[in-house]
Design an enzyme around this catalytic site. Structure first.
Site, PDB file in Angstrom:
ATOM      1  N   ILE A   7      -3.923  10.365  11.292  1.00  0.00           N
ATOM      2  CA  ILE A   7      -2.972  11.132  10.925  1.00  0.00           C
ATOM      3  C   ILE A   7      -3.440  12.018   9.224  1.00  0.00           C
ATOM      4  O   ILE A   7      -4.270  10.972   9.093  1.00  0.00           O
ATOM      5  CB  ILE A   7      -2.169  10.171  10.667  1.00  0.00           C
ATOM      6  CG1 ILE A   7      -0.875   9.396  11.359  1.00  0.00           C
ATOM      7  CG2 ILE A   7      -0.903  10.208   9.439  1.00  0.00           C
ATOM      8  CD1 ILE A   7      -0.434   9.659  12.385  1.00  0.00           C
ATOM      9  N   GLY A  28       0.792  -0.859  -0.283  1.00  0.00           N
ATOM     10  CA  GLY A  28      -0.091  -0.218  -0.506  1.00  0.00           C
ATOM     11  C   GLY A  28       0.934   1.474  -0.055  1.00  0.00           C
ATOM     12  O   GLY A  28       0.330   2.611   1.043  1.00  0.00           O
ATOM     13  N   ALA A  59     -11.296  -4.420  14.793  1.00  0.00           N
ATOM     14  CA  ALA A  59     -11.272  -6.146  14.925  1.00  0.00           C
ATOM     15  C   ALA A  59      -9.274  -6.707  14.361  1.00  0.00           C
ATOM     16  O   ALA A  59      -8.280  -7.128  15.228  1.00  0.00           O
ATOM     17  CB  ALA A  59     -11.804  -7.114  15.215  1.00  0.00           C
ATOM     18  N   ASN A  86       1.650  -2.262   5.170  1.00  0.00           N
ATOM     19  CA  ASN A  86       0.684  -0.792   5.628  1.00  0.00           C
ATOM     20  C   ASN A  86      -0.304  -1.541   5.294  1.00  0.00           C
ATOM     21  O   ASN A  86      -0.832  -0.036   5.474  1.00  0.00           O
ATOM     22  CB  ASN A  86       2.026   0.319   4.856  1.00  0.00           C
ATOM     23  CG  ASN A  86       1.198   1.298   4.744  1.00  0.00           C
ATOM     24  OD1 ASN A  86       0.827   2.441   5.789  1.00  0.00           O
ATOM     25  ND2 ASN A  86       0.325   1.950   3.458  1.00  0.00           N
ATOM     26  N   TYR A 138     -12.767  -2.628  12.298  1.00  0.00           N
ATOM     27  CA  TYR A 138     -11.473  -2.553  11.473  1.00  0.00           C
ATOM     28  C   TYR A 138     -10.370  -2.197  12.961  1.00  0.00           C
ATOM     29  O   TYR A 138      -9.112  -2.978  12.835  1.00  0.00           O
ATOM     30  CB  TYR A 138     -11.218  -0.645  11.123  1.00  0.00           C
ATOM     31  CG  TYR A 138      -9.840   0.218  11.240  1.00  0.00           C
ATOM     32  CD1 TYR A 138      -9.053   0.248  10.001  1.00  0.00           C
ATOM     33  CD2 TYR A 138      -9.698   0.831  12.203  1.00  0.00           C
ATOM     34  CE1 TYR A 138      -8.310   0.944   9.647  1.00  0.00           C
ATOM     35  CE2 TYR A 138      -8.542   1.932  11.973  1.00  0.00           C
ATOM     36  CZ  TYR A 138      -7.888   2.121  11.072  1.00  0.00           C
ATOM     37  OH  TYR A 138      -6.645   1.940  10.537  1.00  0.00           O
TER      38      TYR A 138
END
Ligand code: NAP
Length: 246
Positions: free
Chosen positions: A187, A11, A156, A89, A154
């Protein structure tokens, strides 16, 4: 510092992964810029690196697919002979409250965020064991530590990444392989750009440093974990979240 190291960043076409790829290349690593949908953006990352006399190539692969991931890693090993740094990532969100969450959205987030890391680690580990070295860095999230309303899938997946990190750190430590996680807070990337202003303000009020972080803040920590300065660190979760999770 990372001269001639072979690094795979999943990613890496956008956001945090892009910045990690740029930073690793700046330190001398040969970077494989993995992407799935954003081919042009991945090429732009490679061009940026090459323009600055770094080394990189782009490789398309859906990390949720075990066979595709194996093919990508086989190809890297065929061309370059080793993998020194693996940064997991790639990640997505599909938010919804539990009552409304579709099973397919739960599965898709788990498949990319958690199983994607499982696939890359599984397919790289044989080579790293042979090398008796390797640095694996998994991107988790503050949400995997604290939970978040509307993000049970997300959370989990990112909590799972922490369990995966610690287990594999124990399994592979005796063979010179280090496995750590980085847990970013909020971020500024495409992922958080979609947040309504009210949610952003609420989040900022809960961050001791009172602002969102940058992709560079995360990339600097990944760089530390990828290099020799972190040689006695494994199985850790490093929080890059402005103090949010303490
Ligand atoms: P982003 O800007 O949305 O970028 C996501 C990246 O993941 C893209 O490069 C995308 O590639 C890639 N990706 C998605 N599905 C993929 C798949 N199936 N196979 C391969 N690559 C895939 O996200 P970000 O904010 O940079 O987040 C990066 C990581 O940090 C994620 O794991 C995220 O969960 C984590 N994180 C982010 C935050 C934040 O506040 N931003 C906070 C904590 C943790 P394509 O576009 O090429 O498909």
């Amino acid at each position: 510092m990372l001269k001639d190291k072979i690094a795979l960043v999943t990613g890496a076409s956008r956001g945090i992964g892009r910045e990690i790829a740029l930073q690793l290349a700046k330190e001398g690593a040969f970077v494989i810029v993995n992407y799935f949908g954003s081919e042009e953006k991945a090429k732009e990352v490679v061009n940026n690196i090459v323009k600055d006399e770094g080394k990189a190539i782009a490789m398309k692969c859906n990390v949720a697919d075990s066979n595709e991931t194996k093919s990508m890693i086989d190809e890297i090993l065929k061309r370059y002979g080793r993998i020194d740094i693996l940064v997991n990532n790639a990640g997505i969100t599909k938010d919804s409250l539990i009552m409304k969450m579709k099973e397919e959205d739960f599965n898709q987030v788990l498949d990319i965020n958690l199983k994607g890391s499982f696939h890359t680690i599984r397919h790289c580990s044989r080579q790293m064991l042979k090398q008796k070295s390797g640095k694996i860095i998994n991107i988790s999230s503050v949400v995997g530590v604290m939970g978040n309303s509307g993000q049970c899938n997300y959370a989990a997946s990112k909590a799972g990444v922490i369990g995966l990190t610690k287990s594999i750190a124990r399994e592979l430590g005796s063979r010179g392989i280090q496995v750590n996680a980085v847990a970013p807070g909020f971020i500024d990337t495409d992922m958080t750009e979609v947040l309504p202003e009210s949610v952003r303000e609420l989040a900022e009020s809960q961050i001791p440093l009172k602002h969102f972080g940058t992709a560079k803040d995360v990339a600097e920590t990944v760089l530390f974990l990828a290099g020799d300065k972190s040689n006695y660190i494994t199985g850790q979760v490093i929080h890059v979240d402005g103090g949010m999770s303490m």
